[in-house]
Design a protein around this motif. Structure first.
Motif, PDB file in Angstrom:
ATOM      1  N   VAL A 294       0.850  -1.200   0.000  1.00  0.00           N
ATOM      2  CA  VAL A 294       0.000   0.000   0.000  1.00  0.00           C
ATOM      3  C   VAL A 294       0.880   1.242   0.000  1.00  0.00           C
ATOM      4  O   VAL A 294       0.654   2.186  -0.771  1.00  0.00           O
ATOM      5  CB  VAL A 294      -0.965   0.003   1.206  1.00  0.00           C
ATOM      6  N   ASN A 295       1.906   1.255   0.835  1.00  0.00           N
ATOM      7  CA  ASN A 295       2.816   2.406   0.921  1.00  0.00           C
ATOM      8  C   ASN A 295       3.529   2.663  -0.410  1.00  0.00           C
ATOM      9  O   ASN A 295       3.616   3.810  -0.861  1.00  0.00           O
ATOM     10  CB  ASN A 295       3.832   2.187   2.037  1.00  0.00           C
ATOM     11  N   ILE A 296       4.005   1.622  -1.048  1.00  0.00           N
ATOM     12  CA  ILE A 296       4.673   1.763  -2.348  1.00  0.00           C
ATOM     13  C   ILE A 296       3.712   2.346  -3.376  1.00  0.00           C
ATOM     14  O   ILE A 296       4.059   3.256  -4.133  1.00  0.00           O
ATOM     15  CB  ILE A 296       5.236   0.400  -2.822  1.00  0.00           C
ATOM     16  N   ILE A 297       2.483   1.839  -3.393  1.00  0.00           N
ATOM     17  CA  ILE A 297       1.482   2.317  -4.354  1.00  0.00           C
ATOM     18  C   ILE A 297       1.139   3.777  -4.095  1.00  0.00           C
ATOM     19  O   ILE A 297       1.020   4.571  -5.032  1.00  0.00           O
ATOM     20  CB  ILE A 297       0.225   1.421  -4.313  1.00  0.00           C
ATOM     21  N   LEU A 298       1.000   4.163  -2.833  1.00  0.00           N
ATOM     22  CA  LEU A 298       0.678   5.559  -2.510  1.00  0.00           C
ATOM     23  C   LEU A 298       1.769   6.498  -3.011  1.00  0.00           C
ATOM     24  O   LEU A 298       1.477   7.564  -3.559  1.00  0.00           O
ATOM     25  CB  LEU A 298       0.480   5.732  -1.009  1.00  0.00           C
ATOM     26  N   HIS A 299       3.025   6.112  -2.852  1.00  0.00           N
ATOM     27  CA  HIS A 299       4.127   6.944  -3.339  1.00  0.00           C
ATOM     28  C   HIS A 299       4.141   7.005  -4.862  1.00  0.00           C
ATOM     29  O   HIS A 299       4.399   8.061  -5.444  1.00  0.00           O
ATOM     30  CB  HIS A 299       5.467   6.441  -2.789  1.00  0.00           C
ATOM     31  N   ARG A 300       3.839   5.889  -5.512  1.00  0.00           N
ATOM     32  CA  ARG A 300       3.777   5.892  -6.979  1.00  0.00           C
ATOM     33  C   ARG A 300       2.670   6.816  -7.470  1.00  0.00           C
ATOM     34  O   ARG A 300       2.862   7.608  -8.400  1.00  0.00           O
ATOM     35  CB  ARG A 300       3.569   4.474  -7.516  1.00  0.00           C
TER      36      ARG A 300
ATOM     37  N   LEU B 164       0.946  12.053  -9.879  1.00  0.00           N
ATOM     38  CA  LEU B 164       0.268  13.348  -9.768  1.00  0.00           C
ATOM     39  C   LEU B 164       1.249  14.495  -9.979  1.00  0.00           C
ATOM     40  O   LEU B 164       0.939  15.469 -10.661  1.00  0.00           O
ATOM     41  CB  LEU B 164      -0.413  13.483  -8.406  1.00  0.00           C
ATOM     42  N   ILE B 165       2.440  14.383  -9.403  1.00  0.00           N
ATOM     43  CA  ILE B 165       3.455  15.427  -9.565  1.00  0.00           C
ATOM     44  C   ILE B 165       3.865  15.547 -11.031  1.00  0.00           C
ATOM     45  O   ILE B 165       4.021  16.651 -11.550  1.00  0.00           O
ATOM     46  CB  ILE B 165       4.684  15.147  -8.673  1.00  0.00           C
ATOM     47  N   GLU B 166       4.019  14.415 -11.714  1.00  0.00           N
ATOM     48  CA  GLU B 166       4.384  14.436 -13.135  1.00  0.00           C
ATOM     49  C   GLU B 166       3.365  15.227 -13.946  1.00  0.00           C
ATOM     50  O   GLU B 166       3.721  15.981 -14.844  1.00  0.00           O
ATOM     51  CB  GLU B 166       4.459  13.018 -13.695  1.00  0.00           C
ATOM     52  N   LYS B 167       2.089  15.064 -13.624  1.00  0.00           N
ATOM     53  CA  LYS B 167       1.035  15.720 -14.400  1.00  0.00           C
ATOM     54  C   LYS B 167       0.769  17.151 -13.939  1.00  0.00           C
ATOM     55  O   LYS B 167       0.536  18.039 -14.736  1.00  0.00           O
ATOM     56  CB  LYS B 167      -0.250  14.886 -14.307  1.00  0.00           C
TER      57      LYS B 167
ATOM     58  N   LYS C 182      -0.612  14.162   2.340  1.00  0.00           N
ATOM     59  CA  LYS C 182       0.503  14.141   3.301  1.00  0.00           C
ATOM     60  C   LYS C 182       1.812  13.743   2.618  1.00  0.00           C
ATOM     61  O   LYS C 182       2.854  14.345   2.856  1.00  0.00           O
ATOM     62  CB  LYS C 182       0.180  13.182   4.451  1.00  0.00           C
ATOM     63  N   ILE C 183       1.766  12.751   1.750  1.00  0.00           N
ATOM     64  CA  ILE C 183       2.967  12.320   1.015  1.00  0.00           C
ATOM     65  C   ILE C 183       3.467  13.443   0.119  1.00  0.00           C
ATOM     66  O   ILE C 183       4.667  13.717   0.060  1.00  0.00           O
ATOM     67  CB  ILE C 183       2.673  11.031   0.204  1.00  0.00           C
ATOM     68  N   LEU C 184       2.538  14.103  -0.582  1.00  0.00           N
ATOM     69  CA  LEU C 184       2.931  15.207  -1.462  1.00  0.00           C
ATOM     70  C   LEU C 184       3.626  16.315  -0.669  1.00  0.00           C
ATOM     71  O   LEU C 184       4.661  16.837  -1.090  1.00  0.00           O
ATOM     72  CB  LEU C 184       1.722  15.770  -2.204  1.00  0.00           C
ATOM     73  N   LYS C 185       3.070  16.666   0.483  1.00  0.00           N
ATOM     74  CA  LYS C 185       3.624  17.756   1.296  1.00  0.00           C
ATOM     75  C   LYS C 185       4.916  17.350   2.005  1.00  0.00           C
ATOM     76  O   LYS C 185       5.919  18.061   1.932  1.00  0.00           O
ATOM     77  CB  LYS C 185       2.602  18.203   2.344  1.00  0.00           C
ATOM     78  N   ASP C 186       4.876  16.225   2.704  1.00  0.00           N
ATOM     79  CA  ASP C 186       5.999  15.836   3.567  1.00  0.00           C
ATOM     80  C   ASP C 186       7.172  15.227   2.803  1.00  0.00           C
ATOM     81  O   ASP C 186       8.314  15.579   3.039  1.00  0.00           O
ATOM     82  CB  ASP C 186       5.535  14.855   4.641  1.00  0.00           C
ATOM     83  N   ASP C 187       6.873  14.300   1.904  1.00  0.00           N
ATOM     84  CA  ASP C 187       7.948  13.558   1.232  1.00  0.00           C
ATOM     85  C   ASP C 187       8.446  14.250  -0.032  1.00  0.00           C
ATOM     86  O   ASP C 187       9.613  14.134  -0.381  1.00  0.00           O
ATOM     87  CB  ASP C 187       7.487  12.144   0.886  1.00  0.00           C
ATOM     88  N   TYR C 188       7.544  14.952  -0.740  1.00  0.00           N
ATOM     89  CA  TYR C 188       7.926  15.560  -2.014  1.00  0.00           C
ATOM     90  C   TYR C 188       7.900  17.088  -1.977  1.00  0.00           C
ATOM     91  O   TYR C 188       8.071  17.726  -3.009  1.00  0.00           O
ATOM     92  CB  TYR C 188       7.050  15.003  -3.147  1.00  0.00           C
TER      93      TYR C 188
END
Length: 179
Positions: A12-18, A23-26, A51-57
């Protein structure tokens, strides 16, 4: 009733990051894009993606809202018991924005059709896309397909896909349940 694990917490975590990376690519810096989680279960996925977009990227312009589609569904008067609505929280403009609807499982497409109707109350978006964790193939009643999908699964009618989130069921996992 038997149950099979389709995705464990690591998957699930891997898929969420993918999905976040797609989304960032687009949408690049998200200056003209908003994320809208569909109540009730899409909000867990939407929260995680934001949260992933804000914190990790380090994407700073992430606008996240929640949309209740209860009374926009074509089957809301068919049930035996009265429906209870969830809350809608959209504190930004959607006019001329690119919207990404987020839901956990795409099944018949009726929830997405309801969301398309409901969002019109908030303005006219430029574009609407769909992100879903699980795409149940061969179950669609309407011609709706996701733009971003975590996993596509083939499920027959007597089977159900159940997504568990840490925030709600104390684990991240996706199960295939045979009724």
């Amino acid at each position: 009733m038997s149950q099979k694990v389709l995705l464990n917490a690591k998957e699930v975590n891997i898929i969420l990051h993918r999905l976040a990376c797609q989304l960032i690519e687009k949408h690049n810096d998200f200056s003209n894009t908003v994320l809208i989680g569909l109540q009730p279960r899409g909000v867990f996925l939407a929260d995680r993606i934001a949260k992933i977009l804000k914190d990790d990227y380090k994407v700073e312009n992430v606008h996240l809202g929640y949309l209740d589609i209860t009374f926009f569904r074509d089957d809301f008067r068919r049930g035996e018991k009265p429906l209870s609505a969830n809350s809608t929280k959209i504190d930004f403009l959607v006019e001329d924005k690119n919207i990404v609807f987020i839901d956990d499982v795409l099944y018949t497409g009726r929830s997405i059709r309801a969301a398309l109707t409901a969002i019109q109350s908030f303005g006219r978006p430029n574009e609407i896309e769909l992100l879903t964790l699980i795409d149940r193939r061969f179950s669609r009643h309407l011609p709706i397909q996701p733009d971003y999908r975590g996993r596509q699964v083939d499920v027959i009618n007597n089977e159900k896909v159940k997504v568990h989130w840490k925030e709600n069921e104390n684990e991240d996992a996706v199960y295939l349940i045979e009724k």
